[in-house]
Design a protein around this motif. Structure first.
Motif, mmCIF file in Angstrom:
data_model
loop_
_atom_site.group_PDB
_atom_site.id
_atom_site.type_symbol
_atom_site.label_atom_id
_atom_site.label_comp_id
_atom_site.label_asym_id
_atom_site.label_seq_id
_atom_site.Cartn_x
_atom_site.Cartn_y
_atom_site.Cartn_z
ATOM 1 N N ARG A 1 -20.594 52.534 -87.020
ATOM 2 C CA ARG A 1 -19.245 52.312 -87.542
ATOM 3 C C ARG A 1 -18.991 53.146 -88.799
ATOM 4 O O ARG A 1 -17.896 53.684 -88.976
ATOM 5 C CB ARG A 1 -19.049 50.825 -87.838
ATOM 6 N N VAL B 1 -14.525 49.619 -85.691
ATOM 7 C CA VAL B 1 -14.821 48.394 -86.422
ATOM 8 C C VAL B 1 -14.111 47.250 -85.724
ATOM 9 O O VAL B 1 -12.896 47.289 -85.510
ATOM 10 C CB VAL B 1 -14.355 48.494 -87.883
ATOM 11 N N HIS B 2 -14.870 46.242 -85.353
ATOM 12 C CA HIS B 2 -14.317 45.144 -84.559
ATOM 13 C C HIS B 2 -14.715 43.821 -85.182
ATOM 14 O O HIS B 2 -15.874 43.635 -85.574
ATOM 15 C CB HIS B 2 -14.843 45.234 -83.122
ATOM 16 N N TYR B 3 -13.753 42.915 -85.274
ATOM 17 C CA TYR B 3 -14.013 41.591 -85.819
ATOM 18 C C TYR B 3 -13.719 40.552 -84.733
ATOM 19 O O TYR B 3 -12.553 40.291 -84.414
ATOM 20 C CB TYR B 3 -13.120 41.315 -87.030
ATOM 21 N N SER C 1 -12.848 37.196 -82.907
ATOM 22 C CA SER C 1 -11.942 36.148 -83.371
ATOM 23 C C SER C 1 -12.187 34.852 -82.603
ATOM 24 O O SER C 1 -12.646 34.874 -81.451
ATOM 25 C CB SER C 1 -10.475 36.572 -83.161
ATOM 26 N N ASP D 1 -8.221 36.135 -88.172
ATOM 27 C CA ASP D 1 -8.910 37.043 -89.096
ATOM 28 C C ASP D 1 -9.912 36.320 -89.992
ATOM 29 O O ASP D 1 -10.340 36.871 -91.013
ATOM 30 C CB ASP D 1 -7.887 37.769 -89.977
ATOM 31 N N LYS E 1 -12.919 38.490 -90.297
ATOM 32 C CA LYS E 1 -12.621 39.743 -90.991
ATOM 33 C C LYS E 1 -12.665 39.535 -92.501
ATOM 34 O O LYS E 1 -13.147 40.405 -93.250
ATOM 35 C CB LYS E 1 -11.253 40.269 -90.572
ATOM 36 N N LYS E 2 -12.207 38.411 -92.970
ATOM 37 C CA LYS E 2 -12.201 38.135 -94.409
ATOM 38 C C LYS E 2 -13.620 38.083 -94.972
ATOM 39 O O LYS E 2 -13.837 38.370 -96.141
ATOM 40 C CB LYS E 2 -11.471 36.819 -94.677
ATOM 41 N N GLU F 1 -15.261 42.297 -93.845
ATOM 42 C CA GLU F 1 -14.525 43.561 -93.925
ATOM 43 C C GLU F 1 -15.274 44.608 -94.748
ATOM 44 O O GLU F 1 -15.305 45.789 -94.392
ATOM 45 C CB GLU F 1 -13.142 43.332 -94.516
ATOM 46 N N GLY G 1 -17.563 44.691 -90.423
ATOM 47 C CA GLY G 1 -17.696 43.729 -89.337
ATOM 48 C C GLY G 1 -19.115 43.324 -89.019
ATOM 49 O O GLY G 1 -19.356 42.618 -88.034
#
Length: 219
Positions: free
Chosen positions: A81, A88-90, A92, A101, A104-105, A108, A112
């Motif tokens: 990445r 970049v993948h988060y 959920s 998100d 993600k928080k 980030e 990720g």
């Protein structure tokens, strides 16, 4: 002291120039013998791959060559990445469980990928539904150099908690492997940042003052 004695220049940790490209170029070449924390064979192998360009990259460098990220299969995804080879993948949760998100928080800053103890704790609370008391007990079980015997009591709770909220099982299992790795050795982000400062300072000295014999005050 050596720089002052030989060059007549006084520095403290706070006065060394920040963000020196020559220092980062030296580290990218893995020219790090004598540099705090990054002169091991494993760290010297990682430096040209991670390609540190700024201070937070050194924070990552210090933390990534540890059992937590390695056992959790987090190293290669982070490198891909950072190099732009992987999006970049988060992951959920299911929308019915709230903020898409929420992960993600937490992740980030590390693209990720969970790399620090604090992130593992936040994932347990925010994404696996741990209560504050459960999270506190998990933290104590993750304490550096502790045996893994007590961690196993949290495994099903963690994995089922995240999977029940819609997170991919492979990602969840890798997160747990990381937590198990922290039972052997892993870094909090604050610890890694403190070490990274000494990495940069010692690298700066190596880069600009590699030897004291060449120049002395008055010569």
């Amino acid at each position: 002291d050596l720089i002052r004695n030989h060059y007549g220049i006084s520095h403290s940790l706070s006065s060394v120039p920040e963000s020196d490209p020559a220092v980062y170029n030296m580290l990218v070449r893995a020219d790090s013998i004598g540099v705090f924390q990054v002169e091991s064979r494993a760290q010297m192998s990682m430096l040209p791959r991670l390609k540190p360009e700024k201070f937070y990259d050194l924070v990552i460098e210090v933390a990534i060559v540890r059992p937590g990220p390695i056992q959790g299969n987090m190293v290669h995804p982070y490198l891909r990445r950072k190099e732009g080879l992987e999006d970049v993948h988060y992951p959920s949760p299911d929308p019915k469980y709230g903020d898409k998100d929420e992960l993600k928080k937490v992740l980030e800053r590390t693209l990720g990928v969970p790399l620090f103890q604090e992130q593992a704790m936040q994932i347990a609370i925010n994404c696996a539904g741990f209560s504050p008391d459960e999270a506190s007990r998990l933290r104590r079980s993750m304490a550096t150099f502790r045996r893994l015997d007590t961690l196993r009591y949290f495994k099903n709770r963690f994995i089922e908690g995240m999977c029940d909220r819609g997170y991919p099982k492979t990602f969840v299992e890798n997160c747990w492997k990381q937590i198990e790795g922290f039972g052997d050795y892993g870094f909090p982000e604050s610890h890694a940042a403190s070490f990274a400062l000494l990495v940069y300072i010692s690298a700066w000295i190596k880069c600009h003052y590699p030897r004291s014999e060449e120049r002395r005050v008055g010569k």
